[in-house]
Design a protein around this motif. Structure first.
Motif, short mmCIF file in Angstrom:
data_model
loop_
_atom_site.label_atom_id
_atom_site.label_comp_id
_atom_site.label_asym_id
_atom_site.label_seq_id
_atom_site.Cartn_x
_atom_site.Cartn_y
_atom_site.Cartn_z
N GLU A 161 14.12 1.49 -6.26
CA GLU A 161 13.41 2.66 -6.13
C GLU A 161 11.97 2.32 -5.04
O GLU A 161 11.72 3.00 -4.26
CB GLU A 161 12.54 3.08 -7.50
CG GLU A 161 13.62 3.68 -8.52
CD GLU A 161 14.82 2.85 -8.93
OE1 GLU A 161 14.17 1.64 -8.86
OE2 GLU A 161 15.74 3.04 -9.33
N HIS A 162 11.44 1.24 -5.47
CA HIS A 162 10.08 0.76 -4.48
C HIS A 162 10.84 0.56 -2.92
O HIS A 162 10.19 1.35 -2.13
CB HIS A 162 9.74 -0.64 -4.93
CG HIS A 162 9.03 -0.48 -6.21
ND1 HIS A 162 8.72 -1.55 -6.89
CD2 HIS A 162 8.73 0.53 -7.15
CE1 HIS A 162 8.02 -1.35 -7.94
NE2 HIS A 162 7.86 -0.01 -8.14
N ALA A 163 12.14 0.05 -2.87
CA ALA A 163 12.52 -0.01 -1.51
C ALA A 163 12.91 1.39 -0.92
O ALA A 163 12.49 1.56 0.48
CB ALA A 163 13.65 -0.91 -1.56
N GLU A 164 13.35 2.14 -1.71
CA GLU A 164 13.70 3.50 -1.09
C GLU A 164 12.47 4.17 -0.69
O GLU A 164 12.46 4.82 0.52
CB GLU A 164 14.51 4.33 -2.16
CG GLU A 164 15.77 3.93 -2.39
CD GLU A 164 16.51 4.65 -3.50
OE1 GLU A 164 15.94 5.33 -4.37
OE2 GLU A 164 17.70 4.50 -3.76
N ALA A 170 9.48 2.87 0.34
CA ALA A 170 8.92 2.21 1.27
C ALA A 170 9.60 2.79 2.57
O ALA A 170 9.07 2.85 3.66
CB ALA A 170 9.12 0.41 1.33
N MET A 171 10.92 2.86 2.54
CA MET A 171 11.78 3.12 3.92
C MET A 171 11.35 4.60 4.24
O MET A 171 11.05 4.99 5.44
CB MET A 171 13.14 3.06 3.55
CG MET A 171 14.08 3.61 4.58
SD MET A 171 15.71 3.60 4.04
CE MET A 171 16.27 1.83 4.54
N SER A 194 0.76 -0.96 -0.07
CA SER A 194 -0.10 0.06 0.00
C SER A 194 0.91 1.22 0.11
O SER A 194 0.25 2.05 -0.50
CB SER A 194 -0.84 -0.05 1.19
OG SER A 194 -1.76 -1.25 1.14
N ALA A 195 2.02 1.15 0.78
CA ALA A 195 2.68 2.39 0.76
C ALA A 195 3.55 2.73 -0.57
O ALA A 195 3.65 3.91 -1.09
CB ALA A 195 3.96 2.14 1.83
N ILE A 196 3.94 1.84 -1.25
CA ILE A 196 4.51 1.96 -2.68
C ILE A 196 3.25 1.87 -3.84
O ILE A 196 3.81 2.16 -4.87
CB ILE A 196 5.73 0.99 -2.99
CG1 ILE A 196 5.14 -0.42 -2.87
CG2 ILE A 196 6.61 1.07 -1.86
CD1 ILE A 196 6.20 -1.37 -3.34
#
Length: 508
Positions: free
Chosen positions: A271-274, A276-277, A247-249
């Protein structure tokens, strides 16, 4: 004699020329000769991770040859060449670069470099450990309490890393990692906090070197697509975590691997990981605030071998590089990792140790409730290469018709480092439990307690001081379903020694 004097004079001229060309000072002190730091250097020394260890040096090689080789990898901050009384080097040196990238390049390009015909040097990252492990901490203490108490006795503390209990977030797990500003500060603190001489909160604590964090190349870390997220509640499910991060990304994630109260979250893109963090850092999930860091990739096979030999949180029994690589090759030759992925998802940005086990009460545990006692026992057997534990289960019906489970566990062979002669431990039988899972955990707890008692018995037998033996004045309570003869483990107890008690005791 004249030839040695000429050689010494020639080396002196070469070192003077090197000082003049580079502008670096050269000073010999306490068995080592320092080249650097540069006279124009401003600010603090380079950060941790900029130093490499150079081994297998020919004894007749000195700074006039080493500096040009290593300066080709980057700007040298300092070189320390170990010297002996004869004037030759001791075969190894430490080189500190100004950046971590330069140190990684030196390891990558100069490890195995042929410095003389048939003579190859070894270059590896230097373990500049600045972290201590502090155990036996009262579980009610906070991070601020630990920092305040330690600061009364040692200096140079940068951070205190404290883990919360998996089952009760108001408590800690009984240990902490303390980060210091330098290796020297950590070494001085370890010397000051000697167990038995210093008490914290009126109790003894265990202090030792923490296991060093793996140093990963900056370029490799930039390609990581896995997040390490800790401080989850035990009951938080992987599906809940996956739903939250997707949901965040506003996109799919590859997978979630949850282990106890932490998880590794694999993303499809960096990019998705960045994203989400950035969005979920310090977010509250199921009443607990999570912490997110980049996972550090590790070579699975090599990491398993090092952990097997080194143990948790300490590295004083670790193998050197050549021994580790040799053992690694032997394991690969046996195809022990044929079904393992080439690279593990990594570890978190801080070291961790097994959590404490929450005692069972009368309330039956939840379906997803589990503890670390079986995992701790399995890890201990693998670490010391003991035979794995053997479990057997029995189911009974009580008077009300409820199911009760009893577990029986034994270790077929317990040997070094606990016992010089291998011995069987167990079988041990648990109390009746409400589920097979609960009996499994309690069986592991029983065998761990037995090993702890066996360890104490070994230490006591090795002690030269003989302690008086007093007969018990309180009858022992039966804790097992069926009695078991423990003499195979501890030896048969000696006959009761008559003791003359004081008058006050005889009148009670």
């Amino acid at each position: 004699m004249a030839g040695m004097e000429q050689g010494s004079n020639a080396l002196t001229r070469k070192l003077l020329d090197l000082m003049e060309r580079s502008g670096y000072p050269i000073v010999q002190h306490n068995g080592q000769r320092k080249f650097g730091p540069p006279s124009d250097w401003l600010g603090p020394p380079p950060p941790k991770g900029c130093e490499v260890f150079v081994g297998k040096l020919p004894r007749e090689i000195f700074e006039d040859e080493l500096v040009p080789i290593f300066s080709g990898m980057g700007k040298i901050y300092e070189m320390r060449l170990m010297m002996d009384f004869s004037g030759s080097n001791r075969g190894y040196a430490f080189v500190t670069f100004t950046t971590q990238a330069e140190a990684f390049r030196a390891v990558r390009e100069l490890n195995g470099y042929e410095i003389r015909p048939g003579r190859h040097i070894g270059v590896v990252k230097s373990v500049d450990n600045c972290r201590l492990f502090v155990g036996s901490i009262p579980k009610t203490k906070t991070k601020e309490d630990i920092l305040q108490e330690l600061s009364k006795r040692v200096t140079g503390i940068v951070d205190v890393i404290l883990y919360k209990n998996c089952f009760d977030k108001k408590l800690n797990r009984g240990f902490a990692f303390v980060e210091f500003e330098s290796h020297r500060a950590a070494a001085m603190a370890r010397r000051a906090l000697v167990p038995g001489c210093v008490k914290l909160w009126d109790q003894e604590v265990m202090v030792d070197w923490a296991e060093p964090e793996p140093q990963i190349d900056d370029e490799q870390m930039k390609r990581v697509k896995v997040l390490y997220v800790r401080n989850f509640q035990i009951e938080t499910t992987p599906d809940t975590i996956q739903s939250l991060f997707e949901s965040a990304i506003n996109n799919k994630i590859e997978r979630v691997k949850k282990i106890y109260d932490y998880a590794f979250i694999h993303f499809l893109t960096r990019e998705h990981a960045e994203l989400a963090m950035a969005k979920l850092q310090n977010t509250e999930i199921d009443g607990s605030v999570i912490e997110i860091r980049w996972a550090k990739p590790v070579e699975r096979e090599l990491y398993r071998i090092q952990k097997l030999k080194r143990g948790n949180a300490k590295f004083n029994n670790s193998l050197d590089l050549s021994q580790t690589l040799l053992l690694y090759k032997q394991h690969l030759a046996k195809k022990e990792y044929a079904n393992s992925p080439k690279e593990d998802e990594g570890i978190g940005s801080v070291c961790s140790s097994p959590t404490d086990v929450k005692p069972f009460g009368s309330t039956p545990p939840k379906d997803n409730y589990y503890t670390l006692a079986p995992a701790k026992l399995d890890a201990m057997c693998k670490r010391y290469m003991w035979a794995p534990p053997v479990y057997n289960y029995s189911k009974y019906m009580d008077a009300s018709g409820a199911e009760l489970w009893v577990a029986r566990v034994e270790l077929p062979q317990v040997g070094m480092p606990l016992l010089s002669v291998p011995r069987r431990v167990g079988p041990l039988v648990t109390q009746p439990c409400l589920s097979m899972q609960q009996s499994h955990v309690e069986a592991a707890q029983n065998i761990l307690h037995c090993i702890q008692m066996l360890h104490a018995d070994v230490i006591q037998r090795a002690s030269p001081a003989l302690q008086p033996v007093y007969p018990s004045i309180v009858p022992q309570m039966q804790t097992c379903v069926s009695p078991y003869d423990y003499s195979s483990i501890y030896g048969r107890p000696p006959t009761t020694i008559p003791v003359t008690l004081p008058t006050v005791w005889r009148t009670v």
